[in-house]
Design an enzyme around this catalytic site. Structure first.
Site, PDB file in Angstrom:
ATOM      1  N   TYR A   1       3.569 -14.629 -12.648  1.00  0.00           N
ATOM      2  CA  TYR A   1       3.696 -14.006 -10.980  1.00  0.00           C
ATOM      3  C   TYR A   1       5.265 -14.052 -10.711  1.00  0.00           C
ATOM      4  CZ  TYR A   1      -1.196 -14.973 -10.469  1.00  0.00           C
ATOM      5  OH  TYR A   1      -2.438 -15.197 -10.478  1.00  0.00           O
TER       6      TYR A   1
ATOM      7  N   HIS B   1      -4.301 -18.186 -18.711  1.00  0.00           N
ATOM      8  CA  HIS B   1      -4.622 -16.928 -17.643  1.00  0.00           C
ATOM      9  C   HIS B   1      -5.228 -15.735 -18.473  1.00  0.00           C
ATOM     10  CE1 HIS B   1      -1.786 -14.767 -14.605  1.00  0.00           C
ATOM     11  NE2 HIS B   1      -2.981 -14.387 -14.445  1.00  0.00           N
TER      12      HIS B   1
ATOM     13  N   SER C   1      -8.916 -11.844  -5.576  1.00  0.00           N
ATOM     14  CA  SER C   1      -9.067 -10.607  -5.072  1.00  0.00           C
ATOM     15  C   SER C   1     -10.460 -10.584  -4.418  1.00  0.00           C
ATOM     16  CB  SER C   1      -9.042  -9.349  -6.054  1.00  0.00           C
ATOM     17  OG  SER C   1      -7.654  -9.568  -6.681  1.00  0.00           O
ATOM     18  N   PRO C   2     -10.663 -11.675  -3.467  1.00  0.00           N
ATOM     19  CA  PRO C   2     -12.028 -11.526  -2.870  1.00  0.00           C
ATOM     20  C   PRO C   2     -12.019 -10.611  -1.632  1.00  0.00           C
ATOM     21  CG  PRO C   2     -10.680 -13.293  -1.973  1.00  0.00           C
ATOM     22  CD  PRO C   2      -9.865 -12.788  -3.310  1.00  0.00           C
TER      23      PRO C   2
ATOM     24  N   ARG D   1      -8.844  -6.225  -3.356  1.00  0.00           N
ATOM     25  CA  ARG D   1      -7.179  -5.805  -3.160  1.00  0.00           C
ATOM     26  C   ARG D   1      -7.078  -5.185  -2.120  1.00  0.00           C
ATOM     27  NH1 ARG D   1      -5.631  -7.195  -8.413  1.00  0.00           N
ATOM     28  NH2 ARG D   1      -7.344  -7.691  -9.855  1.00  0.00           N
ATOM     29  N   GLY D   2      -7.465  -5.622  -0.902  1.00  0.00           N
ATOM     30  CA  GLY D   2      -7.113  -5.008   0.479  1.00  0.00           C
ATOM     31  C   GLY D   2      -8.159  -3.877   0.762  1.00  0.00           C
ATOM     32  N   PHE D   3      -8.929  -3.419   0.163  1.00  0.00           N
ATOM     33  CA  PHE D   3      -9.873  -2.437   0.319  1.00  0.00           C
ATOM     34  C   PHE D   3     -10.836  -2.920   1.457  1.00  0.00           C
ATOM     35  CE2 PHE D   3     -13.747  -0.018   0.084  1.00  0.00           C
ATOM     36  CZ  PHE D   3     -13.274   1.291   0.281  1.00  0.00           C
TER      37      PHE D   3
END
Length: 335
Positions: free
Chosen positions: A55, A126, A205-206, A209-211
């Site tokens: 990251y 990872h 990403s629960p 991813r923002g959707f």
């Protein structure tokens, strides 16, 4: 803050994925803003923090380490190796998946230095480097445990057979994979394998991813460096279809008495006490909204309607593009 077990650790039921503060979703916020989010998480009772060598090519660990240092004994600190940035011949940093034992050791030592800590509580591979037997990579991680540099180990984005092979070399504390209403791949085999072996499941990403925060109405507005630009579900034709899911989804959130983001997180928490979501955010306001999801109650009827609305059949587009799909080892649903 509600608590859950993560191997030998007791942690907040909702953790913080720190990636957004330095990586992947366009231009990251100033370091001061990242520090503000981290401190707000600590003050709110978050005790599970997730970062990685990749990251920001190390910058996320450099941000996280000094902030968490003063509260180190109160938290469970997780990082990842086996995928990091290296300097190419042109002088630019590039991402490299490298699961060789010597690379994993080097990644871990670099992470310890950046995080300003003597030990990482949970250290993940990872990505499985498919050129290296998983047993060799996990063997190197087990030696890091023996040396006291790492307390426990885990894997990210792997299949049930790979989990079983790795677990025979050294017990896994956690498996981390994308999991949300719109990414249900772990339900094929991974969650069952984890439960059989006593491994916790960490969901990244629960909120899709923002959707599922209802936060991506127009993909044309995404930053050029935003990783969603390469994800099929955010391609204009697929995104247009997926947007049709949002009005009924919003209605279910209103019925549950919560926000859309909270509904996505509450659904995950209701899927089992061994599932730990780690949403990320660059906003203190959104952080507090996410954490409040732990108090949302969902009845069985609403859960059934929610799962019928958003699932692998109703979502348009693959979660990853061709290259990323080759790199991960997760099971997929039939086309």
């Amino acid at each position: 803050m509600h608590q859950r077990k993560l191997g030998p650790f007791t942690v907040s039921a909702i953790g913080l994925g720190c990636m957004n503060l330095s990586h992947a979703y366009g231009t990251p916020p100033p370091a001061e803003q990242g520090e503000k989010v981290l401190r707000a998480a600590l003050d709110a009772g978050v005790t599970l923090f997730d970062t990685a060598a990749l990251y920001g090519f190390g910058s996320n660990e450099k941000l996280v380490g000094p902030v968490l240092k003063s509260r180190r004994g109160e938290i469970t600190l997780c990082s990842k190796g086996g995928m990091a940035g290296v300097t190419g011949d042109d002088g630019a940093m590039k991402r490299v998946i490298d699961g060789r034992p010597e690379a994993i050791v080097r990644n871990c030592e670099d992470s310890l230095r950046r995080l300003q800590t003597d030990v990482i509580d949970l250290y993940y591979l990872h990505r499985w480097d498919k050129k290296v037997p998983i047993e060799d990579s996990v063997g190197a991680m087990s030696r890091l445990v023996e040396q006291g540099k790492v307390r426990t180990i885990g894997l990210s984005e792997v299949s049930a057979p790979t989990i079983r092979k790795a677990h025979r070399v050294h017990p896994l504390t956690a498996v981390q994979t994308e999991y949300s209403l719109w990414t249900r791949n772990p339900e094929i085999a991974v969650i069952d394998a984890c439960r059989e072996l006593g491994i916790a499941f960490v969901a990244f990403s629960p909120v899709a991813r923002g959707f599922l925060c209802d936060a991506v109405p127009d993909v044309a507005t995404l930053d050029a460096k935003d990783i969603r630009k390469s994800m099929p579900r955010f391609a204009p034709e697929h995104h247009a279809r997926n947007l049709k899911l949002l009005p009924p989804y919003r209605a279910l959130a209103r019925e549950a008495g919560c926000t859309p983001a909270q509904l996505a997180l509450a659904w995950l928490l209701h899927k089992g006490g061994d599932i730990l979501p780690i949403p990320g955010t660059t906003s203190v306001e959104h952080l507090r909204e996410d954490l409040a999801a732990a108090d949302v109650k969902l009845d069985a009827g609403l859960v059934a309607r929610l799962e019928d609305l958003v699932n692998e059949r109703t979502v348009s587009g693959n979660r990853y593009g061709e290259q990323a799909n080759r790199e991960v080892d997760t099971e997929t649903f039939p086309a």
